[in-house]
Motif scaffolding. Sequence first.
Motif, PDB file in Angstrom:
ATOM      1  N   ARG A   1       0.822  -1.221   0.000  1.00  0.00           N
ATOM      2  CA  ARG A   1       0.000   0.000   0.000  1.00  0.00           C
ATOM      3  C   ARG A   1       0.853   1.268   0.000  1.00  0.00           C
ATOM      4  N   HIS A   2       2.178   1.095   0.017  1.00  0.00           N
ATOM      5  CA  HIS A   2       3.077   2.262   0.108  1.00  0.00           C
ATOM      6  C   HIS A   2       4.075   2.331  -1.037  1.00  0.00           C
ATOM      7  N   THR A   3       3.736   1.700  -2.156  1.00  0.00           N
ATOM      8  CA  THR A   3       4.741   1.642  -3.228  1.00  0.00           C
ATOM      9  C   THR A   3       5.128   3.032  -3.744  1.00  0.00           C
ATOM     10  N   ASP A   4       4.244   4.013  -3.570  1.00  0.00           N
ATOM     11  CA  ASP A   4       4.597   5.365  -4.012  1.00  0.00           C
ATOM     12  C   ASP A   4       5.598   6.037  -3.068  1.00  0.00           C
ATOM     13  N   GLN A   5       5.609   5.560  -1.831  1.00  0.00           N
ATOM     14  CA  GLN A   5       6.501   6.199  -0.847  1.00  0.00           C
ATOM     15  C   GLN A   5       7.810   5.426  -0.669  1.00  0.00           C
ATOM     16  N   ILE A   6       7.698   4.102  -0.608  1.00  0.00           N
ATOM     17  CA  ILE A   6       8.871   3.294  -0.267  1.00  0.00           C
ATOM     18  C   ILE A   6       8.961   2.095  -1.210  1.00  0.00           C
ATOM     19  N   GLU A   7      10.147   1.943  -1.768  1.00  0.00           N
ATOM     20  CA  GLU A   7      10.409   0.847  -2.709  1.00  0.00           C
ATOM     21  C   GLU A   7      10.990  -0.328  -1.911  1.00  0.00           C
ATOM     22  N   PHE A   8      10.454  -1.524  -2.139  1.00  0.00           N
ATOM     23  CA  PHE A   8      11.004  -2.706  -1.471  1.00  0.00           C
ATOM     24  C   PHE A   8      11.878  -3.469  -2.464  1.00  0.00           C
ATOM     25  N   ILE A   9      13.122  -3.737  -2.071  1.00  0.00           N
ATOM     26  CA  ILE A   9      14.037  -4.492  -2.929  1.00  0.00           C
ATOM     27  C   ILE A   9      14.280  -5.852  -2.292  1.00  0.00           C
ATOM     28  N   GLN A  10      13.959  -6.883  -3.073  1.00  0.00           N
ATOM     29  CA  GLN A  10      14.061  -8.245  -2.551  1.00  0.00           C
ATOM     30  C   GLN A  10      15.444  -8.831  -2.842  1.00  0.00           C
ATOM     31  N   ALA A  11      16.202  -9.103  -1.782  1.00  0.00           N
ATOM     32  CA  ALA A  11      17.495  -9.775  -1.936  1.00  0.00           C
ATOM     33  C   ALA A  11      17.259 -11.283  -1.983  1.00  0.00           C
ATOM     34  N   ARG A  12      18.350 -12.046  -2.206  1.00  0.00           N
ATOM     35  CA  ARG A  12      18.188 -13.512  -2.162  1.00  0.00           C
ATOM     36  C   ARG A  12      18.338 -14.052  -0.745  1.00  0.00           C
ATOM     37  N   HIS A  13      18.851 -13.238   0.153  1.00  0.00           N
ATOM     38  CA  HIS A  13      19.223 -13.725   1.491  1.00  0.00           C
ATOM     39  C   HIS A  13      19.266 -12.489   2.395  1.00  0.00           C
ATOM     40  N   GLU A  14      18.829 -12.634   3.628  1.00  0.00           N
ATOM     41  CA  GLU A  14      18.755 -11.471   4.507  1.00  0.00           C
ATOM     42  C   GLU A  14      20.130 -10.841   4.745  1.00  0.00           C
ATOM     43  N   GLU A  15      21.186 -11.675   4.789  1.00  0.00           N
ATOM     44  CA  GLU A  15      22.529 -11.105   4.985  1.00  0.00           C
ATOM     45  C   GLU A  15      22.844 -10.129   3.851  1.00  0.00           C
ATOM     46  N   MET A  16      22.400 -10.491   2.642  1.00  0.00           N
ATOM     47  CA  MET A  16      22.645  -9.623   1.486  1.00  0.00           C
ATOM     48  C   MET A  16      21.837  -8.327   1.609  1.00  0.00           C
ATOM     49  N   ALA A  17      20.625  -8.445   2.154  1.00  0.00           N
ATOM     50  CA  ALA A  17      19.805  -7.236   2.353  1.00  0.00           C
ATOM     51  C   ALA A  17      20.511  -6.292   3.325  1.00  0.00           C
ATOM     52  N   ALA A  18      21.136  -6.864   4.351  1.00  0.00           N
ATOM     53  CA  ALA A  18      21.854  -6.026   5.321  1.00  0.00           C
ATOM     54  C   ALA A  18      23.089  -5.396   4.672  1.00  0.00           C
ATOM     55  N   PHE A  19      23.805  -6.171   3.844  1.00  0.00           N
ATOM     56  CA  PHE A  19      24.943  -5.585   3.114  1.00  0.00           C
ATOM     57  C   PHE A  19      24.462  -4.463   2.193  1.00  0.00           C
ATOM     58  N   MET A  20      23.311  -4.661   1.562  1.00  0.00           N
ATOM     59  CA  MET A  20      22.782  -3.626   0.662  1.00  0.00           C
ATOM     60  C   MET A  20      22.438  -2.363   1.459  1.00  0.00           C
ATOM     61  N   ALA A  21      21.850  -2.555   2.628  1.00  0.00           N
ATOM     62  CA  ALA A  21      21.535  -1.394   3.470  1.00  0.00           C
ATOM     63  C   ALA A  21      22.831  -0.686   3.875  1.00  0.00           C
TER      64      ALA A  21
ATOM     65  N   GLY B   1      25.797  -8.876   7.952  1.00  0.00           N
ATOM     66  CA  GLY B   1      25.750  -7.609   7.216  1.00  0.00           C
ATOM     67  C   GLY B   1      25.644  -6.424   8.166  1.00  0.00           C
ATOM     68  N   LEU B   2      24.929  -6.630   9.270  1.00  0.00           N
ATOM     69  CA  LEU B   2      24.800  -5.542  10.243  1.00  0.00           C
ATOM     70  C   LEU B   2      26.122  -5.287  10.965  1.00  0.00           C
ATOM     71  N   TYR B   3      26.844  -6.351  11.269  1.00  0.00           N
ATOM     72  CA  TYR B   3      28.157  -6.156  11.905  1.00  0.00           C
ATOM     73  C   TYR B   3      29.117  -5.441  10.958  1.00  0.00           C
ATOM     74  N   ASP B   4      28.987  -5.735   9.674  1.00  0.00           N
ATOM     75  CA  ASP B   4      29.814  -5.018   8.697  1.00  0.00           C
ATOM     76  C   ASP B   4      29.555  -3.517   8.819  1.00  0.00           C
ATOM     77  N   ALA B   5      28.264  -3.148   8.909  1.00  0.00           N
ATOM     78  CA  ALA B   5      27.900  -1.732   9.042  1.00  0.00           C
ATOM     79  C   ALA B   5      28.393  -1.174  10.371  1.00  0.00           C
ATOM     80  N   LYS B   6      28.199  -1.940  11.425  1.00  0.00           N
ATOM     81  CA  LYS B   6      28.616  -1.459  12.751  1.00  0.00           C
ATOM     82  C   LYS B   6      30.114  -1.148  12.757  1.00  0.00           C
ATOM     83  N   LEU B   7      30.901  -2.084  12.264  1.00  0.00           N
ATOM     84  CA  LEU B   7      32.350  -1.912  12.374  1.00  0.00           C
ATOM     85  C   LEU B   7      32.884  -0.819  11.453  1.00  0.00           C
ATOM     86  N   ASP B   8      32.202  -0.574  10.332  1.00  0.00           N
ATOM     87  CA  ASP B   8      32.628   0.513   9.434  1.00  0.00           C
ATOM     88  C   ASP B   8      31.886   1.825   9.714  1.00  0.00           C
ATOM     89  N   HIS B   9      31.111   1.870  10.801  1.00  0.00           N
ATOM     90  CA  HIS B   9      30.400   3.089  11.209  1.00  0.00           C
ATOM     91  C   HIS B   9      29.433   3.592  10.131  1.00  0.00           C
TER      92      HIS B   9
END
Length: 595
Positions: free
Chosen positions: A38-58, A85-93
């Motif tokens: 219901r929010h496609t005009d506001q927010i685009e959802f990108i489907q990764a193959r794996h949640e770790e990849m979604a975190a790397f993408m973020a 993927g989240l730890y990657d973000a954490k450690l690189d700030h």
Amino acid sequence: MAETTADFLLDRLHENGVRRIYGYPGDGINAIIGALARHTDQIEFIQARHEEMAAFMACGHAKWTGEVGVCLATSGPGAIHLLNGLYDAKLDHAPVLAIVGQQSRMALGGHYQQEVDLQTLFKDVAPEYCHMATDAAQIRHLVDRAHRIALDQRAVTCLIIPNDLAEEPAVTDPPVKHGTIHSSPGWRAPRVVPQQPDLQQAAEILNAGEKVAILAGQGAREATDELMQLADKLGAGVAKALLGRTVLDDSLPYCTGSIGLLGTKPSWTLMDECDTLLVVGSSFPYSEFLPEPGQARGVQIDLDGRMLNIRYPMELGLVGDAKATLEELIPLVRHKTDRGWREQIEKEVTEWWRLIEERAMQDADPINPQRLFWELNKYLPDDAILSADSGTSADWFARDLKLKPSHMASLSGTLATMGPGMPYAIAAKFAHPNRPAVAFVGDGAMQMNGMAELITVAKYYERWTDPRLVVLVLNNRDLNQVTWEQRAMEGDPKNPATQNLPDVRYADFARMVGLDGIRIETPDAIDAAWEEAFSADKPFVLEAVVDPETPPLPPHITLEQAKSFLSALRGGDPNARAMIRQSFKQKMLEFLPGR
Ligand SMILES: Cc1ncc(C[n+]2csc(CCOP(=O)(O)OP(=O)(O)O)c2C)c(N)n1
Ligand SMILES: [Mg+2]
């Protein structure tokens, strides 16, 4: 239908500036998935193959834009997959917000299906802000704070949303009464400058030095001009940490390039012989590549006070943002008239580039991987966004490419995890669809997750204005970086059982999923391949069969490492003969006359 809490969650994210979410569905976030439709005009959802990849993408999104990258995963297994993927973000700030589902509140504590104590699980990766919503009225301030704190602290934050709560009617305006919170979105970057006497003291230290070395990291990315001015006045050389790879143009004569195990010889000399060290926006970790404690007087500038004075015993650590602080420091610094140090560094830099070219152009069996990177310098568009995976591709990314501030470049600098090469490139294409992206990925990382993410590329590339996403796969049939670490650091021969990889046809796979690609097996095919890759009308996999016996030599091999290396040879390394031939050639080039 009355707006649900899930709808309001998305509204509020949008109000905070979020336009894209990377993720993967599951029943713990069913209500949010429904709201996304219901929010496609506001927010685009990108489907990764794996949640770790979604975190790397973020994380990639955060690195390429400075905005908060957002990822979404279901309760239990999906949430757990996000972690690396989240730890990657954490450690690189990098500022990243993870939104994860949870089982219904009634079930919690009941050893229910997919029930995991997510607050405990995410507490270490998101210590600045990790909360579970238990009431619809919390959503407003939870979103506002999770977004703001991620930006303000350059940190990972986490929201845990039970699925039954997400289905409830939204509470957009909590009642004004005791025990309620009334928040609003918004955060602006401050201008942080040290006190004048402290700047004066920094200038005095820098003015007293005769051989000044500057080390710049990702925190100095906005301060290119100021770094150049300061380096000129001080007659200094400038080394760059990996995350600051584009801070300064590699073609500047005093830019010594990367530092560390993946670094250059001039950066080694710069640190080894300097009498004064200025570190700007870097937490480069390896002390053996910095001056000996006591050798140099040190000044550090960092926006994050927690990062001061931990890598080298600095005389003065200043909290400040790089650009504003250098702007105020420059007028206090005197122009050094003795340019001998600068000339010494510039001479080393010139020689180093010659050596790099010679190393790259040496014969190998069949392709010397360095040559792929060296030749790429001719074809790399000025606005390219580059990502490297962990492995030998990071070595050649660090040493052989001539990058400049018009590029963007990143890798997993601190976690040094395998896996981000492909997802960072995908995030680059969504964040900057009119710029070409290039990913450098090993065959191990391709098999780990890169191949699967080619499917994501195939799913989305038609949305990108410039469809060019070029993936260089180094097919060496080996977990090569670790093979060399085993040899150099442990003195062990290569263990084929742990190191050898199956030979997979990556370019064929790319074509199979609807992309383009080519496999090259001889060095004379390199030029045409890069040309083809950058003129392709769809994402392109350049698979190069490269020689695993090309040593990613540290800039200054220690005696200990050399001894370990010899013992690997004596230990019966199955590739000993080819390895001796290649490393000997590489090392010999350094000792030729004029080096
Ligand atoms: C998730 C993860 N697992 C293992 C490692 C250790 N590691 C670092 S580089 C590397 C080898 C990578 O092999 P490949 O992708 O084929 O690149 P190559 O070094 O062969 O070019 C490994 C196993 C890591 N950094 N991250
Ligand atoms: Mg490999």
